[in-house]
Enzyme design. Structure first.
Site, PDB file in Angstrom:
ATOM      1  N   VAL A 179      43.244  37.529  31.874  1.00  0.00           N
ATOM      2  CA  VAL A 179      42.177  36.652  31.385  1.00  0.00           C
ATOM      3  C   VAL A 179      42.114  36.681  29.864  1.00  0.00           C
ATOM      4  CG1 VAL A 179      39.671  36.283  31.369  1.00  0.00           C
ATOM      5  CG2 VAL A 179      40.814  36.918  33.491  1.00  0.00           C
ATOM      6  N   THR A 180      42.177  37.874  29.273  1.00  0.00           N
ATOM      7  CA  THR A 180      41.909  37.991  27.841  1.00  0.00           C
ATOM      8  C   THR A 180      43.147  38.301  27.017  1.00  0.00           C
ATOM      9  OG1 THR A 180      41.418  40.336  28.142  1.00  0.00           O
ATOM     10  CG2 THR A 180      39.556  38.813  28.267  1.00  0.00           C
ATOM     11  N   GLY A 181      44.254  38.630  27.683  1.00  0.00           N
ATOM     12  CA  GLY A 181      45.472  38.969  26.949  1.00  0.00           C
ATOM     13  C   GLY A 181      45.434  40.340  26.295  1.00  0.00           C
ATOM     14  N   LYS A 241      46.346  42.290  43.443  1.00  0.00           N
ATOM     15  CA  LYS A 241      45.652  41.762  44.631  1.00  0.00           C
ATOM     16  C   LYS A 241      46.103  40.350  44.949  1.00  0.00           C
ATOM     17  CE  LYS A 241      41.766  42.560  42.515  1.00  0.00           C
ATOM     18  NZ  LYS A 241      42.218  43.374  41.360  1.00  0.00           N
ATOM     19  N   GLN A 255      38.414  42.483  40.817  1.00  0.00           N
ATOM     20  CA  GLN A 255      38.160  43.767  40.151  1.00  0.00           C
ATOM     21  C   GLN A 255      38.613  44.964  41.019  1.00  0.00           C
ATOM     22  OE1 GLN A 255      35.235  41.290  39.934  1.00  0.00           O
ATOM     23  NE2 GLN A 255      36.546  40.550  38.314  1.00  0.00           N
ATOM     24  N   ASP A 293      43.433  44.633  38.553  1.00  0.00           N
ATOM     25  CA  ASP A 293      44.818  44.297  38.206  1.00  0.00           C
ATOM     26  C   ASP A 293      45.852  45.112  38.981  1.00  0.00           C
ATOM     27  OD1 ASP A 293      43.705  42.550  36.351  1.00  0.00           O
ATOM     28  OD2 ASP A 293      43.691  44.098  34.783  1.00  0.00           O
ATOM     29  N   GLY A 345      41.521  37.809  37.089  1.00  0.00           N
ATOM     30  CA  GLY A 345      42.766  37.111  36.761  1.00  0.00           C
ATOM     31  C   GLY A 345      43.785  37.546  37.791  1.00  0.00           C
ATOM     32  N   HIS A 346      44.051  36.689  38.768  1.00  0.00           N
ATOM     33  CA  HIS A 346      44.947  37.044  39.875  1.00  0.00           C
ATOM     34  C   HIS A 346      46.238  36.253  39.739  1.00  0.00           C
ATOM     35  CE1 HIS A 346      41.288  38.383  42.492  1.00  0.00           C
ATOM     36  NE2 HIS A 346      41.410  39.067  41.379  1.00  0.00           N
ATOM     37  N   GLY A 400      48.874  38.819  44.406  1.00  0.00           N
ATOM     38  CA  GLY A 400      50.204  38.782  45.026  1.00  0.00           C
ATOM     39  C   GLY A 400      50.148  39.152  46.499  1.00  0.00           C
TER      40      GLY A 400
HETATM   41  P1  GDP Z   1      45.182  41.313  40.289  1.00  0.00           P
HETATM   42  O1  GDP Z   1      44.104  41.037  39.309  1.00  0.00           O
HETATM   43  O2  GDP Z   1      44.922  42.530  41.100  1.00  0.00           O
HETATM   44  O3  GDP Z   1      45.529  40.132  41.164  1.00  0.00           O
HETATM   45  O4  GDP Z   1      46.480  41.629  39.427  1.00  0.00           O
HETATM   46  P2  GDP Z   1      46.978  40.850  38.085  1.00  0.00           P
HETATM   47  O5  GDP Z   1      47.579  39.564  38.487  1.00  0.00           O
HETATM   48  O6  GDP Z   1      45.907  40.823  37.053  1.00  0.00           O
HETATM   49  O7  GDP Z   1      48.049  41.872  37.536  1.00  0.00           O
HETATM   50  C1  GDP Z   1      49.146  42.252  38.282  1.00  0.00           C
HETATM   51  C2  GDP Z   1      50.421  41.869  37.521  1.00  0.00           C
HETATM   52  O8  GDP Z   1      51.515  42.578  38.058  1.00  0.00           O
HETATM   53  C3  GDP Z   1      50.794  40.412  37.670  1.00  0.00           C
HETATM   54  O9  GDP Z   1      51.487  40.007  36.523  1.00  0.00           O
HETATM   55  C4  GDP Z   1      51.698  40.404  38.889  1.00  0.00           C
HETATM   56  O10 GDP Z   1      52.587  39.310  38.926  1.00  0.00           O
HETATM   57  C5  GDP Z   1      52.440  41.690  38.693  1.00  0.00           C
HETATM   58  N1  GDP Z   1      52.851  42.385  39.917  1.00  0.00           N
HETATM   59  C6  GDP Z   1      52.228  42.472  41.110  1.00  0.00           C
HETATM   60  N2  GDP Z   1      52.904  43.296  41.952  1.00  0.00           N
HETATM   61  C7  GDP Z   1      53.969  43.748  41.257  1.00  0.00           C
HETATM   62  C8  GDP Z   1      55.050  44.655  41.558  1.00  0.00           C
HETATM   63  O11 GDP Z   1      55.144  45.241  42.626  1.00  0.00           O
HETATM   64  N3  GDP Z   1      55.949  44.860  40.550  1.00  0.00           N
HETATM   65  C9  GDP Z   1      55.861  44.256  39.328  1.00  0.00           C
HETATM   66  N4  GDP Z   1      56.777  44.529  38.423  1.00  0.00           N
HETATM   67  N5  GDP Z   1      54.860  43.419  39.023  1.00  0.00           N
HETATM   68  C10 GDP Z   1      53.932  43.177  39.964  1.00  0.00           C
HETATM   69  P1  IMO Z   2      40.877  41.447  38.441  1.00  0.00           P
HETATM   70  O1  IMO Z   2      40.212  40.718  39.573  1.00  0.00           O
HETATM   71  C1  IMO Z   2      40.502  44.483  35.328  1.00  0.00           C
HETATM   72  C2  IMO Z   2      36.552  44.878  33.448  1.00  0.00           C
HETATM   73  C3  IMO Z   2      36.376  44.459  31.996  1.00  0.00           C
HETATM   74  C4  IMO Z   2      35.294  45.437  31.575  1.00  0.00           C
HETATM   75  C5  IMO Z   2      34.406  45.498  32.812  1.00  0.00           C
HETATM   76  C6  IMO Z   2      33.211  44.571  32.768  1.00  0.00           C
HETATM   77  O2  IMO Z   2      41.878  40.621  37.722  1.00  0.00           O
HETATM   78  O3  IMO Z   2      41.402  42.766  38.889  1.00  0.00           O
HETATM   79  P2  IMO Z   2      32.929  41.961  33.038  1.00  0.00           P
HETATM   80  O4  IMO Z   2      33.480  40.829  32.224  1.00  0.00           O
HETATM   81  O5  IMO Z   2      33.284  41.920  34.477  1.00  0.00           O
HETATM   82  O6  IMO Z   2      31.445  42.147  32.833  1.00  0.00           O
HETATM   83  O7  IMO Z   2      33.613  43.275  32.399  1.00  0.00           O
HETATM   84  O8  IMO Z   2      35.227  45.158  33.907  1.00  0.00           O
HETATM   85  N1  IMO Z   2      37.108  43.830  34.324  1.00  0.00           N
HETATM   86  C7  IMO Z   2      38.348  43.863  34.833  1.00  0.00           C
HETATM   87  N2  IMO Z   2      39.355  44.731  34.627  1.00  0.00           N
HETATM   88  N3  IMO Z   2      40.648  43.460  36.189  1.00  0.00           N
HETATM   89  C8  IMO Z   2      39.634  42.597  36.423  1.00  0.00           C
HETATM   90  O9  IMO Z   2      39.690  41.647  37.375  1.00  0.00           O
HETATM   91  C9  IMO Z   2      38.425  42.756  35.699  1.00  0.00           C
HETATM   92  N4  IMO Z   2      37.250  42.088  35.664  1.00  0.00           N
HETATM   93  C10 IMO Z   2      36.464  42.764  34.832  1.00  0.00           C
HETATM   94  O10 IMO Z   2      37.562  44.651  31.259  1.00  0.00           O
HETATM   95  O11 IMO Z   2      35.846  46.724  31.393  1.00  0.00           O
HETATM   96 MG    MG Z   3      43.844  40.754  37.270  1.00  0.00          MG
END
Ligand code: GDP
Ligand code: IMO
Ligand code: MG
Length: 458
Positions: free
Chosen positions: A327-329, A15, A232, A12, A39-40, A17
């Site tokens: 993904v899970t909220g 990535k 991840q 999270d 969850g991207h 973005g």
């Molecule tokens: P990922 O799994 O690495 O793709 O990241 P996620 O999408 O799960 O979580 C990143 C969250 O932060 C998302 O809601 C993005 O829209 C948001 N985000 C990404 N870059 C920035 C940033 O520079 N500033 C802010 N405020 N939000 C960001």
């Molecule tokens: P993105 O790609 C953050 C975490 C889960 C748990 C562990 C194992 O959005 O960054 P799993 O279901 O993969 O067997 O869970 O890994 N986890 C993540 N945490 N971002 C993710 O993906 C994750 N995918 C799995 O919360 O701790």
């Molecule tokens: Mg994510």
């Protein structure tokens, strides 16, 4: 050339973005590991897309590939494709014939094992998507791959081998009656065969399955640019993370070669961009030495895990950054940046550049802290210990930075790096110096136009 995007922390980091940001210069975006646990998020022109399986390049109409290192749940995949189509996109996604398939029984087993572990407070806090059990079957040489779905005889033969084993594990090891499950069909060979054979037919009809290594190599031979989108992050890597609080694949850059069939020379000859969140979040269990505060609420396992002292600040950052699992909220645990973790990530993946996101979220704080080093058994440590027991005993020693004022993200992004408040630049330059890696991009908001671009890797 290739650009590999790697999460440098615990997932999270933003990535999705960054894949979208650089997507203009890219022709193909391939995922190399993980499944619908990811969850991207991509935000562009007021639209927010949350992608679990479809590579983030889909938003720009780029060809997507799910590499052989991925685990694919066809239910999620087709749901996601259909939803994107309803939103006016036309995603072209190919699946490696060698990618393993997630079946409903994998999800059931994921849930049962977490429940059993929770009795001794040792659950991982998985996303419940069946990721671990699917990779177990892959390594156990009893998995079923995307290519197998296209051949009904092979599919049936493999299901007849594996399903009775899974049923026996559920009933005889865990003492759960399959008939009492919400989805008893998850263990019914005939029902699985009918459903998954149809997915195979759709793969065939839509020409979706490919030999990923050949497909990507041919694209590159044609002069196309390939982005390898990690899911991840490094600290939840099965090998380089804090085992057992990890996912079951390799998000680190080595995974980009084994998970696509592009050679180490090809991946290493390109750029490897480490994505960094300017602070740190974690969903799921495990240590977090720079943790600010626990999570309020009743998510299992969190009451014990949330050991930080500064709950109020954690809540402020969580709300400001919208730190709830895509993904899970689930609410994400919040911590200060952890430099030993980042040094480990930079070494393991060999980052050529960084993208540092969420700089805006920290704006307005009086002080921003960073865990610069750890103390373990009286010794100073600059990188992650290899055992989680040791990591859980590490105490962070902090560097303190003066905070920076709120700013307008769009203005700063368009005017460039010098428009970023000076204290924020000091913070960025500290990270660059410690990792000996330049920051190519600085995220100051979730949208495509809310990023300072200093370098384009292609
Ligand atoms: P990922 O799994 O690495 O793709 O990241 P996620 O999408 O799960 O979580 C990143 C969250 O932060 C998302 O809601 C993005 O829209 C948001 N985000 C990404 N870059 C920035 C940033 O520079 N500033 C802010 N405020 N939000 C960001
Ligand atoms: P993105 O790609 C953050 C975490 C889960 C748990 C562990 C194992 O959005 O960054 P799993 O279901 O993969 O067997 O869970 O890994 N986890 C993540 N945490 N971002 C993710 O993906 C994750 N995918 C799995 O919360 O701790
Ligand atoms: Mg994510």
């Amino acid at each position: 050339m290739t650009v590999t995007i790697v999460g440098s922390q615990l997932g999270d980091e933003g990535k999705g973005g960054i894949v979208d940001l650089y997507g203009d210069d890219i022709d193909v975006v391939a995922r190399y590991q993980g499944g619908d646990n990811a969850g991207h998020t991509v935000v562009h022109e007021g639209e927010t897309y949350k992608l679990s399986l479809v590579p983030s390049g889909a938003i720009r109409g780029k060809v997507g590939v799910l590499g052989n290192g991925c685990v694919v749940n066809p239910r999620t995949l087709f749901d996601e494709l259909d939803t994107l189509q309803e939103r006016g996109l036309d995603p072209d996604v190919r699946i490696a014939e060698r990618a393993h398939i997630i079946f409903p029984f994998h999800r059931v087993l994921d849930g049962i094992e977490e429940t059993v572990k929770s009795e001794s407070d040792s659950e991982v806090g998985t996303t419940g998507r069946g990721i671990g059990p699917t990779y177990e079957d892959k390594v156990g040489r009893r998995g079923i791959r995307a290519g197998d779905l296209r051949n009904p005889d092979v599919l049936r033969e493999r299901l007849e081998y594996v399903v009775p084993q899974k049923r026996a594990v559920v009933e005889d090891v865990y003492g759960v009656a399959v008939e009492d499950l919400d989805d008893p069909d998850a263990f019914d060979v005939d029902a699985l065969y009918e459903e998954y054979r149809e997915y195979g037919e759709r793969f065939e009809a839509e020409d979706m399955t490919v030999n990923a290594s050949v497909f990507l190599t041919e694209k590159m031979a044609d002069g196309q640019n390939v982005m390898l989108e990690g899911a991840q992050g490094t600290t939840i890597d099965i090998d380089h993370g804090n085992y057992p609080y990890v996912t079951s694949s390799n998000p680190t850059a080595g995974g980009a070669t084994t998970g696509t069939g592009l050679s180490p020379g090809v991946v290493g000859g390109g750029e490897i961009v480490g994505i960094v969140k300017a602070y740190l979040t974690r969903v799921g269990s495990g240590p977090l030495p720079t943790e600010l505060g626990g999570v309020v609420g009743d998510t299992p396992g969190y009451e014990e895990q949330g050991e930080g002292e500064n709950e109020e600040l954690a809540t402020q950052i969580r709300e400001e950054g919208g730190e709830y699992g895509t993904v899970t909220g689930r609410p994400r645990r919040v911590a200060w940046l952890d430099m030993p973790m980042l040094r480990h990530a930079a070494r393991v993946s060999g980052f050529t550049g960084l993208a540092i996101n969420h700089i805006d979220v920290l704006a307005g704080l009086d002080e921003v802290k960073v865990g610069h080093a750890y103390t373990l058994d009286g010794e100073e440590r600059h990188t992650l210990p290899a055992t989680t027991e040791e990591w859980s005993r590490c105490e962070a020693s902090y560097r303190s930075f003066d905070g920076w004022p709120e700013f307008d993200p769009a203005t700063v992004a368009s005017e460039g790096y010098e428009a970023l408040p000076e204290n924020a630049r000091t913070y960025v330059e500290y990270i660059e110096d410690e990792l000996d890696t330049p920051a190519y991009a600085l995220g100051v908001g979730p949208g495509r136009s809310e990023t300072i671009v200093r370098e384009r890797p292609v």
